[in-house]
Write a protein that holds these residues in place. Structure first.
Motif, PDB file in Angstrom:
ATOM      1  N   TYR A 170       0.842  -1.215   0.000  1.00  0.00           N
ATOM      2  CA  TYR A 170       0.000   0.000   0.000  1.00  0.00           C
ATOM      3  C   TYR A 170       0.875   1.263   0.000  1.00  0.00           C
ATOM      4  CZ  TYR A 170      -4.738  -1.918   0.540  1.00  0.00           C
ATOM      5  OH  TYR A 170      -5.951  -2.514   0.316  1.00  0.00           O
ATOM      6  N   LYS A 171       2.004   1.237   0.715  1.00  0.00           N
ATOM      7  CA  LYS A 171       2.910   2.409   0.751  1.00  0.00           C
ATOM      8  C   LYS A 171       3.488   2.672  -0.651  1.00  0.00           C
ATOM      9  CE  LYS A 171       4.080   3.495   5.324  1.00  0.00           C
ATOM     10  NZ  LYS A 171       3.601   2.371   6.160  1.00  0.00           N
ATOM     11  N   THR A 172       3.871   1.614  -1.341  1.00  0.00           N
ATOM     12  CA  THR A 172       4.400   1.780  -2.700  1.00  0.00           C
ATOM     13  C   THR A 172       3.307   2.307  -3.616  1.00  0.00           C
ATOM     14  OG1 THR A 172       5.864  -0.077  -2.281  1.00  0.00           O
ATOM     15  CG2 THR A 172       5.641   0.589  -4.565  1.00  0.00           C
TER      16      THR A 172
ATOM     17  N   ARG B  84       0.770  -3.354  -9.825  1.00  0.00           N
ATOM     18  CA  ARG B  84       2.017  -2.651 -10.178  1.00  0.00           C
ATOM     19  C   ARG B  84       2.849  -2.356  -8.922  1.00  0.00           C
ATOM     20  NH1 ARG B  84       3.876   2.489 -12.638  1.00  0.00           N
ATOM     21  NH2 ARG B  84       2.150   3.612 -11.699  1.00  0.00           N
ATOM     22  N   PRO B  85       2.224  -1.800  -7.849  1.00  0.00           N
ATOM     23  CA  PRO B  85       3.014  -1.577  -6.632  1.00  0.00           C
ATOM     24  C   PRO B  85       3.623  -2.858  -6.069  1.00  0.00           C
ATOM     25  CG  PRO B  85       0.828  -0.588  -6.417  1.00  0.00           C
ATOM     26  CD  PRO B  85       0.889  -1.208  -7.762  1.00  0.00           C
ATOM     27  N   ALA B  86       2.884  -3.978  -6.127  1.00  0.00           N
ATOM     28  CA  ALA B  86       3.430  -5.235  -5.577  1.00  0.00           C
ATOM     29  C   ALA B  86       4.674  -5.636  -6.364  1.00  0.00           C
ATOM     30  CB  ALA B  86       2.378  -6.342  -5.630  1.00  0.00           C
ATOM     31  N   MET B  87       4.620  -5.476  -7.689  1.00  0.00           N
ATOM     32  CA  MET B  87       5.766  -5.882  -8.517  1.00  0.00           C
ATOM     33  C   MET B  87       6.901  -4.858  -8.427  1.00  0.00           C
ATOM     34  SD  MET B  87       4.228  -7.820 -11.755  1.00  0.00           S
ATOM     35  CE  MET B  87       2.501  -7.560 -12.025  1.00  0.00           C
ATOM     36  N   HIS B  88       6.528  -3.595  -8.215  1.00  0.00           N
ATOM     37  CA  HIS B  88       7.532  -2.540  -8.046  1.00  0.00           C
ATOM     38  C   HIS B  88       8.297  -2.780  -6.747  1.00  0.00           C
ATOM     39  CE1 HIS B  88       9.047   1.607  -7.508  1.00  0.00           C
ATOM     40  NE2 HIS B  88       8.941   1.672  -8.818  1.00  0.00           N
ATOM     41  N   ALA B  89       7.548  -3.133  -5.682  1.00  0.00           N
ATOM     42  CA  ALA B  89       8.182  -3.372  -4.374  1.00  0.00           C
ATOM     43  C   ALA B  89       9.041  -4.639  -4.412  1.00  0.00           C
ATOM     44  CB  ALA B  89       7.112  -3.474  -3.283  1.00  0.00           C
TER      45      ALA B  89
ATOM     46  N   ALA C 201      11.493  -9.352  -8.046  1.00  0.00           N
ATOM     47  CA  ALA C 201      11.500 -10.804  -8.326  1.00  0.00           C
ATOM     48  C   ALA C 201      10.091 -11.283  -8.688  1.00  0.00           C
ATOM     49  CB  ALA C 201      12.026 -11.570  -7.117  1.00  0.00           C
ATOM     50  N   LEU C 202       9.077 -10.621  -8.148  1.00  0.00           N
ATOM     51  CA  LEU C 202       7.689 -10.980  -8.476  1.00  0.00           C
ATOM     52  C   LEU C 202       7.380 -10.597  -9.933  1.00  0.00           C
ATOM     53  CD1 LEU C 202       4.917 -12.016  -7.583  1.00  0.00           C
ATOM     54  CD2 LEU C 202       4.444  -9.750  -6.622  1.00  0.00           C
ATOM     55  N   ARG C 203       7.903  -9.427 -10.353  1.00  0.00           N
ATOM     56  CA  ARG C 203       7.713  -9.001 -11.754  1.00  0.00           C
ATOM     57  C   ARG C 203       8.348 -10.030 -12.699  1.00  0.00           C
ATOM     58  NH1 ARG C 203       7.046  -3.927 -13.471  1.00  0.00           N
ATOM     59  NH2 ARG C 203       7.910  -3.071 -11.566  1.00  0.00           N
ATOM     60  N   ASP C 204       9.533 -10.511 -12.316  1.00  0.00           N
ATOM     61  CA  ASP C 204      10.234 -11.488 -13.169  1.00  0.00           C
ATOM     62  C   ASP C 204       9.408 -12.777 -13.287  1.00  0.00           C
ATOM     63  OD1 ASP C 204      12.214  -9.649 -13.309  1.00  0.00           O
ATOM     64  OD2 ASP C 204      13.580 -10.663 -11.911  1.00  0.00           O
ATOM     65  N   GLN C 205       8.875 -13.252 -12.159  1.00  0.00           N
ATOM     66  CA  GLN C 205       8.079 -14.487 -12.197  1.00  0.00           C
ATOM     67  C   GLN C 205       6.808 -14.274 -13.025  1.00  0.00           C
ATOM     68  OE1 GLN C 205       9.429 -17.013 -11.638  1.00  0.00           O
ATOM     69  NE2 GLN C 205       9.917 -17.533  -9.512  1.00  0.00           N
TER      70      GLN C 205
ATOM     71  N   CYS D 226       5.273 -18.304 -20.664  1.00  0.00           N
ATOM     72  CA  CYS D 226       5.085 -19.767 -20.719  1.00  0.00           C
ATOM     73  C   CYS D 226       3.689 -20.117 -21.218  1.00  0.00           C
ATOM     74  CB  CYS D 226       5.351 -20.350 -19.334  1.00  0.00           C
ATOM     75  SG  CYS D 226       4.992 -22.104 -19.184  1.00  0.00           S
ATOM     76  N   ILE D 227       2.654 -19.428 -20.686  1.00  0.00           N
ATOM     77  CA  ILE D 227       1.290 -19.876 -21.013  1.00  0.00           C
ATOM     78  C   ILE D 227       0.589 -18.953 -22.023  1.00  0.00           C
ATOM     79  CG2 ILE D 227       0.968 -21.116 -18.828  1.00  0.00           C
ATOM     80  CD1 ILE D 227      -0.726 -18.799 -17.881  1.00  0.00           C
ATOM     81  N   GLU D 228       1.243 -17.829 -22.372  1.00  0.00           N
ATOM     82  CA  GLU D 228       0.739 -16.918 -23.412  1.00  0.00           C
ATOM     83  C   GLU D 228      -0.693 -16.491 -23.172  1.00  0.00           C
ATOM     84  OE1 GLU D 228       1.647 -19.192 -26.880  1.00  0.00           O
ATOM     85  OE2 GLU D 228       3.639 -18.302 -27.038  1.00  0.00           O
ATOM     86  N   ARG D 229      -0.977 -16.067 -21.959  1.00  0.00           N
ATOM     87  CA  ARG D 229      -2.265 -15.435 -21.658  1.00  0.00           C
ATOM     88  C   ARG D 229      -2.108 -14.584 -20.405  1.00  0.00           C
ATOM     89  NH1 ARG D 229      -6.846 -19.546 -20.552  1.00  0.00           N
ATOM     90  NH2 ARG D 229      -5.912 -20.499 -22.362  1.00  0.00           N
ATOM     91  N   PRO D 230      -3.073 -13.674 -20.124  1.00  0.00           N
ATOM     92  CA  PRO D 230      -2.889 -12.744 -19.002  1.00  0.00           C
ATOM     93  C   PRO D 230      -2.779 -13.462 -17.660  1.00  0.00           C
ATOM     94  CG  PRO D 230      -4.739 -12.077 -20.389  1.00  0.00           C
ATOM     95  CD  PRO D 230      -4.313 -13.426 -20.869  1.00  0.00           C
ATOM     96  N   VAL D 231      -1.824 -12.996 -16.850  1.00  0.00           N
ATOM     97  CA  VAL D 231      -1.602 -13.527 -15.504  1.00  0.00           C
ATOM     98  C   VAL D 231      -1.922 -12.402 -14.527  1.00  0.00           C
ATOM     99  CG1 VAL D 231       0.127 -14.464 -13.921  1.00  0.00           C
ATOM    100  CG2 VAL D 231       0.182 -15.097 -16.353  1.00  0.00           C
ATOM    101  N   HIS D 232      -2.787 -12.679 -13.552  1.00  0.00           N
ATOM    102  CA  HIS D 232      -3.268 -11.645 -12.628  1.00  0.00           C
ATOM    103  C   HIS D 232      -2.684 -11.858 -11.244  1.00  0.00           C
ATOM    104  CE1 HIS D 232      -6.061 -10.662 -15.814  1.00  0.00           C
ATOM    105  NE2 HIS D 232      -6.352 -11.952 -15.891  1.00  0.00           N
ATOM    106  N   ILE D 233      -2.913 -10.844 -10.393  1.00  0.00           N
ATOM    107  CA  ILE D 233      -2.402 -10.908  -9.022  1.00  0.00           C
ATOM    108  C   ILE D 233      -3.577 -10.639  -8.083  1.00  0.00           C
ATOM    109  CG2 ILE D 233      -1.728  -8.466  -8.867  1.00  0.00           C
ATOM    110  CD1 ILE D 233       0.925  -9.435  -7.757  1.00  0.00           C
ATOM    111  N   THR D 234      -3.634 -11.337  -6.960  1.00  0.00           N
ATOM    112  CA  THR D 234      -4.760 -11.123  -6.039  1.00  0.00           C
ATOM    113  C   THR D 234      -4.316 -10.303  -4.830  1.00  0.00           C
ATOM    114  OG1 THR D 234      -6.442 -12.159  -4.647  1.00  0.00           O
ATOM    115  CG2 THR D 234      -4.411 -13.416  -4.985  1.00  0.00           C
ATOM    116  N   GLY D 235      -5.194  -9.391  -4.372  1.00  0.00           N
ATOM    117  CA  GLY D 235      -4.918  -8.545  -3.209  1.00  0.00           C
ATOM    118  C   GLY D 235      -3.608  -7.803  -3.376  1.00  0.00           C
TER     119      GLY D 235
END
Ligand SMILES: C[C@](O)(CO)[C@H](O)COP(=O)(O)OP(=O)(O)OC[C@H]1O[C@@H](n2ccc(N)nc2=O)[C@H](O)[C@@H]1O
Ligand SMILES: Nc1ncnc2c1ncn2[C@@H]1O[C@H](COP(=O)(O)OP(=O)(O)OP(=O)(O)O)[C@@H](O)[C@H]1O
Length: 295
Positions: free
Chosen positions: A191-193, A228-233, A236-240, A247-256
């Motif tokens: 949340y801070k990011t 975006r903030p989670a991956m910015h903070a 390594a999460l952005r890389d994964q 690998c799966i060629e479709r949108p990958v989402h993030i929860t919470g």
């Protein structure tokens, strides 16, 4: 006599966040849905209260219980019940965990809500939903949602700080893949990011309502202002996220606030195929599951 209940995970299929209030908390609008993927909570009568938390062999990712038992949200929920009724409840509580802690799936929040609902039933305390939800809100912003989910309202529009809930229609369950990226994401710093990246943020309630009204949901439709903030903070999460998308060629989402990633599949069979692909090719833990539909 024992009582066993599933303690579900949640997904934020839509999450719109505003700038923080004077108290530092963020107003939000979110479409939250519980999943079949769950922890398991068991209650038994005993001589004194006790809590045993352990990870199941089919947990999503490898984890250890690295928080003290007096900080456990299940335990804190039991203490609130003792305060409310004016006496201790000698229950042996067992929590078998599959949901990754700090994974944005609200595992700990769900355990707390499940304790409140299950103990209310097991001990015949006759506490109203309103009372349960007011205890829930003291334990965390996501906890009231799980009270609704456990009482047959698994899909809700959450507003306020996440504690004001309106049932949202969800007639068709979604087939999903949950992916543990191997990295946790603590909520406060994300949340801070968010604040640094979005100094003038405002909640977009119509965008969340539109998504609820556009079911069945396409695999590219979920959105999350904390992605975006989670991956910015956590780079390594952005890389994964990028690896899995490639690998799966479709949108990958993030929860919470992260870090669990998820993909919407066409059906259960495709969800299992994608989960196997991710495990085999990327050596990441992935599980096929579904959202819980309206009852
Ligand atoms: C990201 C979400 O999971 C979306 O559903 C929730 O907003 C987080 O809910 P939660 O984990 O139950 O959060 P809490 O335990 O209440 O708060 C953890 C931290 O997140 C931040 N927090 C939480 C909720 C909110 N509406 N605004 C916030 O700023 C606060 O810094 C707080 O100290
Ligand atoms: N029963 C519990 N299960 C999991 N974590 C717990 C529990 N009790 C306390 N915790 C602590 O709370 C932290 C957050 O746990 P939780 O599983 O709710 O994370 P989360 O899924 O990221 O939550 P949210 O989506 O609500 O931010 C953990 O890292 C852990 O230290």
């Amino acid at each position: 006599m024992t009582l066993t209940r599933a303690s579900p995970a949640k997904l934020n299929l839509a999450l719109s966040v505003g700038a923080p209030d004077a108290n530092g908390y963020h107003p939000l609008a979110s479409w939250m849905v519980a999943t079949e993927f769950h922890d398991t909570l068991t209650l038994e009568h005993a001589d004194r209260p006790s809590l045993d938390v352990r990870f199941a062999s089919d947990a999503l990712g490898q984890h250890t219980v690295d928080w003290p038992s007096d900080k456990d949200l299940t335990w804190r929920a039991l203490l609130l019940l003792a305060q409310h009724t004016g006496h201790q409840h000698p229950l042996r509580i067992t929590v078998e965990k599959r949901i990754p802690p700090g994974g944005g799936l609200g595992g700990g929040s769900g355990n707390a809500a499940t304790l409140l609902v299950a103990a209310n039933q097991y001990l015949d305390l006759k506490l109203s939903d309103t009372t349960l939800k007011s205890h829930a809100a003291q334990l965390g912003s996501d906890v009231p949602f799980f009270i609704d989910a456990l009482q047959g309202r698994p899909s809700c529009l959450a507003t306020g700080y996440g504690e004001q809930l309106t049932p949202a229609p969800h007639p068709h369950p979604l087939s999903l893949v949950l992916i543990w990226p191997g990295i946790g994401a603590p909520t406060g710093p994300v949340y801070k990011t968010f604040d640094q990246l979005n100094p003038n943020a405002a909640v977009n309630l119509p965008a969340v309502r539109n998504l609820i009204n556009s079911q069945p949901l396409g695999h590219d439709q979920p959105f999350n202002d904390l992605a975006r903030p989670a991956m910015h903070a956590q780079p390594a999460l952005r890389d994964q996220h990028q690896r899995i998308t490639n690998c799966i060629e479709r949108p990958v989402h993030i929860t919470g606030s992260g870090s669990t990633l998820y993909v919407i599949a066409r059906d259960d069979s495709e969800a299992h195929t994608i989960a196997t692909q991710i495990t085999d090719r990327l050596k990441l833990d992935a599980v096929a599951t579904k959202t819980l539909a309206d009852q």
